[in-house]
Write an enzyme that holds these catalytic residues in place. Structure first.
Site, PDB file in Angstrom:
ATOM      1  CE  LYS A 184      50.600  44.811  42.233  1.00  0.00           C
ATOM      2  NZ  LYS A 184      50.330  43.652  43.101  1.00  0.00           N
ATOM      3  CB  THR A 185      44.248  45.008  39.211  1.00  0.00           C
ATOM      4  OG1 THR A 185      45.483  44.350  38.947  1.00  0.00           O
ATOM      5  CG2 THR A 185      43.480  45.167  37.920  1.00  0.00           C
ATOM      6  CE  LYS A 213      50.445  43.518  35.719  1.00  0.00           C
ATOM      7  NZ  LYS A 213      50.301  43.538  37.176  1.00  0.00           N
ATOM      8  CD  GLU A 253      48.232  45.872  38.568  1.00  0.00           C
ATOM      9  OE1 GLU A 253      47.314  45.976  37.736  1.00  0.00           O
ATOM     10  OE2 GLU A 253      48.338  44.890  39.350  1.00  0.00           O
TER      11      GLU A 253
HETATM   12  N1  ATP Z   1      38.349  46.059  48.520  1.00  0.00           N
HETATM   13  C1  ATP Z   1      38.124  44.859  47.958  1.00  0.00           C
HETATM   14  N2  ATP Z   1      36.920  44.245  48.113  1.00  0.00           N
HETATM   15  C2  ATP Z   1      36.675  43.046  47.556  1.00  0.00           C
HETATM   16  N3  ATP Z   1      37.559  42.356  46.810  1.00  0.00           N
HETATM   17  C3  ATP Z   1      38.767  42.918  46.621  1.00  0.00           C
HETATM   18  C4  ATP Z   1      39.117  44.185  47.178  1.00  0.00           C
HETATM   19  N4  ATP Z   1      40.391  44.475  46.801  1.00  0.00           N
HETATM   20  C5  ATP Z   1      40.806  43.458  46.065  1.00  0.00           C
HETATM   21  N5  ATP Z   1      39.852  42.509  45.939  1.00  0.00           N
HETATM   22  C6  ATP Z   1      39.955  41.236  45.215  1.00  0.00           C
HETATM   23  O1  ATP Z   1      41.174  40.638  45.621  1.00  0.00           O
HETATM   24  C7  ATP Z   1      41.824  40.051  44.502  1.00  0.00           C
HETATM   25  C8  ATP Z   1      43.200  40.700  44.328  1.00  0.00           C
HETATM   26  O2  ATP Z   1      43.010  42.058  43.955  1.00  0.00           O
HETATM   27  P1  ATP Z   1      43.838  42.673  42.747  1.00  0.00           P
HETATM   28  O3  ATP Z   1      43.797  41.758  41.575  1.00  0.00           O
HETATM   29  O4  ATP Z   1      43.398  44.072  42.535  1.00  0.00           O
HETATM   30  O5  ATP Z   1      45.297  42.598  43.422  1.00  0.00           O
HETATM   31  P2  ATP Z   1      46.715  42.884  42.762  1.00  0.00           P
HETATM   32  O6  ATP Z   1      47.572  43.477  43.808  1.00  0.00           O
HETATM   33  O7  ATP Z   1      46.504  43.651  41.511  1.00  0.00           O
HETATM   34  O8  ATP Z   1      47.211  41.406  42.420  1.00  0.00           O
HETATM   35  P3  ATP Z   1      48.429  40.982  41.443  1.00  0.00           P
HETATM   36  O9  ATP Z   1      49.666  41.011  42.286  1.00  0.00           O
HETATM   37  O10 ATP Z   1      48.028  39.601  41.010  1.00  0.00           O
HETATM   38  O11 ATP Z   1      48.465  41.962  40.308  1.00  0.00           O
HETATM   39  C9  ATP Z   1      40.893  40.242  43.314  1.00  0.00           C
HETATM   40  O12 ATP Z   1      40.078  39.113  43.169  1.00  0.00           O
HETATM   41  C10 ATP Z   1      40.069  41.456  43.712  1.00  0.00           C
HETATM   42  O13 ATP Z   1      38.806  41.487  43.091  1.00  0.00           O
HETATM   43 MG    MG Z   2      47.052  43.176  39.592  1.00  0.00          MG
END
Ligand code: ATP
Ligand code: MG
Length: 229
Positions: A21-22, A43, A121
């Site tokens: 998501k981030t 956020k 987010e």
């Molecule tokens: N397409 C991608 N390629 C490589 N790494 C990724 C990719 N998408 C996400 N990640 C990695 O996976 C991890 C989780 O991604 P992200 O933080 O964006 O998820 P989130 O859904 O925002 O998590 P949260 O629920 O903690 O907010 C991070 O370390 C991010 O860098």
């Molecule tokens: Mg996130």
């Protein structure tokens, strides 16, 4: 920008926590900024913070804050910050805080007054509780933004994507599109899973992000700017 005909932003949810998501929210902010828009990240509720200069700061909120092009204080971008990386309603209860939807709405209104787009987010997935009688879905409803669903392409993702899309529709909200994202190296038969979701979800795929790939900002911007309320 003088005339805004687009949605005032997007609410980014996901099939789970840690799905991207981030990453997607930052990509949306960067894509829209590159297309000439003034953008702000938001956020509303973050659990999992570190203390810096006497205040709690969350990595996601900081990433959204940094990708914003309008002036905003950190507290406006992240009105609720809890130290422990646990379910938000538990984190809030632990420190005696009640998450106030009106306060979140007020923070959002301040940002939307300054930006063409606010990219919000959520926390975790769609129905994460914020208290006894509210969830993150209520916040999305309060803000009235179209929803972008980030689907982590891994085993089980079709079910998670369809359940989330169904819950969004059941709440009377609009799924503007979804993103296929690989937070881990690609799953077997990934394209068949993407196709299964495409066939069953009545919203376009806005982006397809392979593991480690840089998001194509032009494509994302053109898809987002084509969305109308
Ligand atoms: N397409 C991608 N390629 C490589 N790494 C990724 C990719 N998408 C996400 N990640 C990695 O996976 C991890 C989780 O991604 P992200 O933080 O964006 O998820 P989130 O859904 O925002 O998590 P949260 O629920 O903690 O907010 C991070 O370390 C991010 O860098
Ligand atoms: Mg996130």
């Amino acid at each position: 920008m003088t005339q805004v005909r687009w949605p005032r932003g997007f609410f980014v949810t996901g099939t789970d926590t840690g799905v991207g998501k981030t990453r997607v929210a930052v990509a949306l902010l960067n894509a829209l900024a590159r297309a000439g828009a003034d953008v702000a990240g938001f956020k509303p509720v973050a659990s999992g913070c570190t203390r810096r200069d006497g205040r709690l700061v969350n990595d996601d909120a900081m990433a959204l804050f940094r990708a914003s092009t309008v002036d905003a204080a950190y507290d406006e971008v992240n009105p609720y910050a809890f130290e422990q990386a646990i379910a938000p309603h538990v984190a809030a209860r632990q420190v005696g805080v009640t998450i106030d939807r009106a306060r979140i709405r007020a923070s959002y209104e301040k940002l939307v007054a300054r930006a063409d787009f606010v990219v919000v987010e959520g926390a975790g997935g769609w129905l994460v509780p914020l208290g006894a009688d509210s969830t993150m879905a209520d916040i999305a409803g309060d803000l009235g933004l179209p929803i972008v669903l980030v689907v982590a392409m891994r085993l089980g993702c079709i079910n998670h994507a369809l359940l989330t899309a169904q819950a969004i529709a059941a709440g009377g909200q609009r799924l503007a599109g979804w993103v296929a994202n690989d937070p881990q190296p690609s799953m077997p038969e990934r394209e068949a899973s993407v196709a299964a979701i495409l066939e069953r979800v009545a919203a376009p795929c806005l982006a397809d992000l392979a593991f480690g790939a840089e998001p194509n900002l032009e494509t994302i911007a053109s898809h987002c700017l084509a969305i109308r309320f």
